[in-house]
Write a protein that holds these residues in place. Sequence first.
Motif, PDB file in Angstrom:
ATOM      1  N   ASP A  53      29.594 -13.310   5.664  1.00  0.00           N
ATOM      2  CA  ASP A  53      30.636 -12.594   4.770  1.00  0.00           C
ATOM      3  C   ASP A  53      31.899 -13.076   5.009  1.00  0.00           C
ATOM      4  O   ASP A  53      32.595 -13.134   5.986  1.00  0.00           O
ATOM      5  CB  ASP A  53      30.362 -11.003   4.872  1.00  0.00           C
ATOM      6  CG  ASP A  53      31.611 -10.745   3.940  1.00  0.00           C
ATOM      7  OD1 ASP A  53      31.469 -10.915   2.656  1.00  0.00           O
ATOM      8  OD2 ASP A  53      32.224  -9.738   4.372  1.00  0.00           O
ATOM      9  N   PRO A  54      32.537 -13.925   4.119  1.00  0.00           N
ATOM     10  CA  PRO A  54      33.854 -14.328   4.159  1.00  0.00           C
ATOM     11  C   PRO A  54      35.009 -13.201   4.481  1.00  0.00           C
ATOM     12  O   PRO A  54      35.838 -13.485   5.393  1.00  0.00           O
ATOM     13  CB  PRO A  54      34.382 -15.110   2.910  1.00  0.00           C
ATOM     14  CG  PRO A  54      33.039 -15.298   2.136  1.00  0.00           C
ATOM     15  CD  PRO A  54      32.112 -14.272   2.721  1.00  0.00           C
ATOM     16  N   GLN A  55      35.076 -12.114   3.888  1.00  0.00           N
ATOM     17  CA  GLN A  55      35.859 -11.100   4.282  1.00  0.00           C
ATOM     18  C   GLN A  55      35.714 -10.739   5.691  1.00  0.00           C
ATOM     19  O   GLN A  55      36.667 -10.405   6.454  1.00  0.00           O
ATOM     20  CB  GLN A  55      35.746  -9.814   3.382  1.00  0.00           C
ATOM     21  CG  GLN A  55      36.158 -10.295   2.132  1.00  0.00           C
ATOM     22  CD  GLN A  55      36.159  -9.083   1.207  1.00  0.00           C
ATOM     23  OE1 GLN A  55      35.095  -8.117   1.128  1.00  0.00           O
ATOM     24  NE2 GLN A  55      36.760  -9.037  -0.146  1.00  0.00           N
ATOM     25  N   GLN A  56      34.179 -10.597   6.224  1.00  0.00           N
ATOM     26  CA  GLN A  56      34.206 -10.389   7.694  1.00  0.00           C
ATOM     27  C   GLN A  56      34.594 -11.159   8.581  1.00  0.00           C
ATOM     28  O   GLN A  56      35.030 -10.908   9.604  1.00  0.00           O
ATOM     29  CB  GLN A  56      32.631  -9.898   7.776  1.00  0.00           C
ATOM     30  CG  GLN A  56      32.353  -9.321   9.335  1.00  0.00           C
ATOM     31  CD  GLN A  56      32.654  -8.005   9.533  1.00  0.00           C
ATOM     32  OE1 GLN A  56      33.730  -7.585   9.247  1.00  0.00           O
ATOM     33  NE2 GLN A  56      31.628  -7.461  10.306  1.00  0.00           N
ATOM     34  N   ARG A  57      34.328 -12.583   7.962  1.00  0.00           N
ATOM     35  CA  ARG A  57      35.096 -13.471   9.043  1.00  0.00           C
ATOM     36  C   ARG A  57      36.572 -13.357   9.104  1.00  0.00           C
ATOM     37  O   ARG A  57      37.025 -13.532  10.242  1.00  0.00           O
ATOM     38  CB  ARG A  57      34.726 -14.985   8.250  1.00  0.00           C
ATOM     39  CG  ARG A  57      33.382 -15.345   8.336  1.00  0.00           C
ATOM     40  CD  ARG A  57      33.186 -16.372   9.476  1.00  0.00           C
ATOM     41  NE  ARG A  57      31.815 -17.250   9.328  1.00  0.00           N
ATOM     42  CZ  ARG A  57      31.887 -18.493   9.172  1.00  0.00           C
ATOM     43  NH1 ARG A  57      32.930 -19.017   9.332  1.00  0.00           N
ATOM     44  NH2 ARG A  57      30.838 -18.822   8.839  1.00  0.00           N
ATOM     45  N   GLN A  67      42.648 -17.580  15.223  1.00  0.00           N
ATOM     46  CA  GLN A  67      41.969 -18.751  15.522  1.00  0.00           C
ATOM     47  C   GLN A  67      41.395 -19.297  14.300  1.00  0.00           C
ATOM     48  O   GLN A  67      40.387 -18.756  13.933  1.00  0.00           O
ATOM     49  CB  GLN A  67      41.226 -18.805  16.815  1.00  0.00           C
ATOM     50  CG  GLN A  67      42.114 -18.350  17.948  1.00  0.00           C
ATOM     51  CD  GLN A  67      40.912 -18.469  19.106  1.00  0.00           C
ATOM     52  OE1 GLN A  67      40.886 -19.581  19.791  1.00  0.00           O
ATOM     53  NE2 GLN A  67      40.922 -17.209  19.706  1.00  0.00           N
ATOM     54  N   THR A  68      41.646 -20.478  13.813  1.00  0.00           N
ATOM     55  CA  THR A  68      41.371 -20.923  12.643  1.00  0.00           C
ATOM     56  C   THR A  68      39.667 -21.437  12.556  1.00  0.00           C
ATOM     57  O   THR A  68      38.988 -21.435  11.603  1.00  0.00           O
ATOM     58  CB  THR A  68      42.001 -22.180  12.203  1.00  0.00           C
ATOM     59  OG1 THR A  68      41.822 -23.230  13.071  1.00  0.00           O
ATOM     60  CG2 THR A  68      43.498 -21.946  11.849  1.00  0.00           C
ATOM     61  N   GLN A  69      39.022 -21.669  13.714  1.00  0.00           N
ATOM     62  CA  GLN A  69      37.738 -22.049  13.745  1.00  0.00           C
ATOM     63  C   GLN A  69      36.800 -20.980  13.304  1.00  0.00           C
ATOM     64  O   GLN A  69      35.626 -21.186  12.818  1.00  0.00           O
ATOM     65  CB  GLN A  69      37.259 -22.800  15.210  1.00  0.00           C
ATOM     66  CG  GLN A  69      37.433 -21.594  16.335  1.00  0.00           C
ATOM     67  CD  GLN A  69      38.484 -21.829  16.968  1.00  0.00           C
ATOM     68  OE1 GLN A  69      39.817 -21.913  16.367  1.00  0.00           O
ATOM     69  NE2 GLN A  69      39.002 -21.620  18.434  1.00  0.00           N
ATOM     70  N   ILE A  70      37.335 -19.667  13.572  1.00  0.00           N
ATOM     71  CA  ILE A  70      36.608 -18.475  13.062  1.00  0.00           C
ATOM     72  C   ILE A  70      36.300 -18.776  11.492  1.00  0.00           C
ATOM     73  O   ILE A  70      35.092 -18.397  11.124  1.00  0.00           O
ATOM     74  CB  ILE A  70      37.187 -17.367  13.163  1.00  0.00           C
ATOM     75  CG1 ILE A  70      37.402 -17.104  14.808  1.00  0.00           C
ATOM     76  CG2 ILE A  70      36.609 -16.069  12.516  1.00  0.00           C
ATOM     77  CD1 ILE A  70      36.541 -16.255  15.692  1.00  0.00           C
ATOM     78  N   THR A  71      36.816 -18.982  10.684  1.00  0.00           N
ATOM     79  CA  THR A  71      36.750 -19.119   9.039  1.00  0.00           C
ATOM     80  C   THR A  71      36.516 -20.373   8.740  1.00  0.00           C
ATOM     81  O   THR A  71      35.930 -20.728   7.576  1.00  0.00           O
ATOM     82  CB  THR A  71      38.143 -18.671   8.368  1.00  0.00           C
ATOM     83  OG1 THR A  71      39.025 -19.431   8.723  1.00  0.00           O
ATOM     84  CG2 THR A  71      38.053 -17.180   8.509  1.00  0.00           C
ATOM     85  N   ALA A  73      34.426 -22.806  10.582  1.00  0.00           N
ATOM     86  CA  ALA A  73      33.312 -23.297  11.132  1.00  0.00           C
ATOM     87  C   ALA A  73      32.167 -23.028   9.957  1.00  0.00           C
ATOM     88  O   ALA A  73      32.293 -21.862   9.193  1.00  0.00           O
ATOM     89  CB  ALA A  73      32.918 -23.110  12.405  1.00  0.00           C
ATOM     90  N   ALA A  74      31.135 -23.816   9.799  1.00  0.00           N
ATOM     91  CA  ALA A  74      29.898 -23.445   8.918  1.00  0.00           C
ATOM     92  C   ALA A  74      29.457 -22.118   9.381  1.00  0.00           C
ATOM     93  O   ALA A  74      28.755 -21.334   8.225  1.00  0.00           O
ATOM     94  CB  ALA A  74      29.035 -24.732   8.734  1.00  0.00           C
ATOM     95  N   GLU A  75      29.186 -21.895  10.608  1.00  0.00           N
ATOM     96  CA  GLU A  75      28.279 -20.707  10.959  1.00  0.00           C
ATOM     97  C   GLU A  75      29.390 -20.061  12.039  1.00  0.00           C
ATOM     98  O   GLU A  75      30.098 -20.668  12.916  1.00  0.00           O
ATOM     99  CB  GLU A  75      26.964 -21.231  11.536  1.00  0.00           C
ATOM    100  CG  GLU A  75      26.016 -21.626  10.731  1.00  0.00           C
ATOM    101  CD  GLU A  75      25.553 -20.620   9.574  1.00  0.00           C
ATOM    102  OE1 GLU A  75      25.521 -19.514   9.939  1.00  0.00           O
ATOM    103  OE2 GLU A  75      25.099 -21.071   8.811  1.00  0.00           O
ATOM    104  N   LEU A  76      29.416 -18.608  12.013  1.00  0.00           N
ATOM    105  CA  LEU A  76      29.909 -17.775  13.062  1.00  0.00           C
ATOM    106  C   LEU A  76      28.817 -16.866  13.735  1.00  0.00           C
ATOM    107  O   LEU A  76      28.284 -16.085  12.892  1.00  0.00           O
ATOM    108  CB  LEU A  76      30.864 -17.034  12.768  1.00  0.00           C
ATOM    109  CG  LEU A  76      31.781 -16.338  13.707  1.00  0.00           C
ATOM    110  CD1 LEU A  76      32.632 -17.320  14.505  1.00  0.00           C
ATOM    111  CD2 LEU A  76      32.794 -15.160  12.814  1.00  0.00           C
ATOM    112  N   ILE A  77      28.639 -16.915  15.136  1.00  0.00           N
ATOM    113  CA  ILE A  77      27.466 -16.233  15.666  1.00  0.00           C
ATOM    114  C   ILE A  77      28.464 -15.181  16.889  1.00  0.00           C
ATOM    115  O   ILE A  77      29.165 -15.979  17.576  1.00  0.00           O
ATOM    116  CB  ILE A  77      26.738 -16.913  16.274  1.00  0.00           C
ATOM    117  CG1 ILE A  77      25.645 -17.956  15.201  1.00  0.00           C
ATOM    118  CG2 ILE A  77      25.555 -15.946  17.058  1.00  0.00           C
ATOM    119  CD1 ILE A  77      25.186 -19.118  15.811  1.00  0.00           C
TER     120      ILE A  77
END
Length: 200
Positions: A53-57, A67-71, A73-77
């Motif tokens: 979910d983009p808002q959760q990201r 930190q910009t990699q959170i949003t 990156a293709a995937e966040l785990i």
Amino acid sequence: MDLFTAIESRRAIKHYSNTQAVSEADFERIMNAVLLSPTSYNIQHWRFIRVTDPQQRARIQDAAWGQTQITEAAELIVLCADIQAWSDNPLRYWANTSSEVQAMMLPMLESFYQGREQLQRDEALRSSGMAAQTLMLAAKALGYDTCPMIGFDSEQVASLINLPPGHLISMIITLGKAARPANPRAGQLPLNEVLMENSF
């Protein structure tokens, strides 16, 4: 990509292409590889939150100090661990073994962890670390990049993902395609400085 090439080329990537996705087949292949990571007594402490979910990201990015990699990156785990996994229906960890093996292993498991809270926590983190490395190397072998992250407010992220009691967040891992390469390695200690024989 062979294993040693994956090890040598895996780097913590901070900037990702936001136009290159991880295919669902590749994501599933990576995660199925992760499930083969070793754990003590086969407890498999790991729990994974795939944040789509983009808002959760965006909220997690705020908790990670922007930190910009959170949003990007293709995937966040969010890699979590169940500290109490040792006591949660442990028979299932040995379901495919004989009754004789189960009768031996289950009492051993209980006596090893019962009342040893620090060991329970340490074991959960060890298992998570091995799972994380499997994830990153499997991703690299398929041509993807990753970044293991501990730079975030763990209490805030725990609240965002509704982390259950008895669990902890081990780390966050971003996954995708690098938009730019990592900086040169900052400084590797030589093998003769970190490898001893028989004792320090």
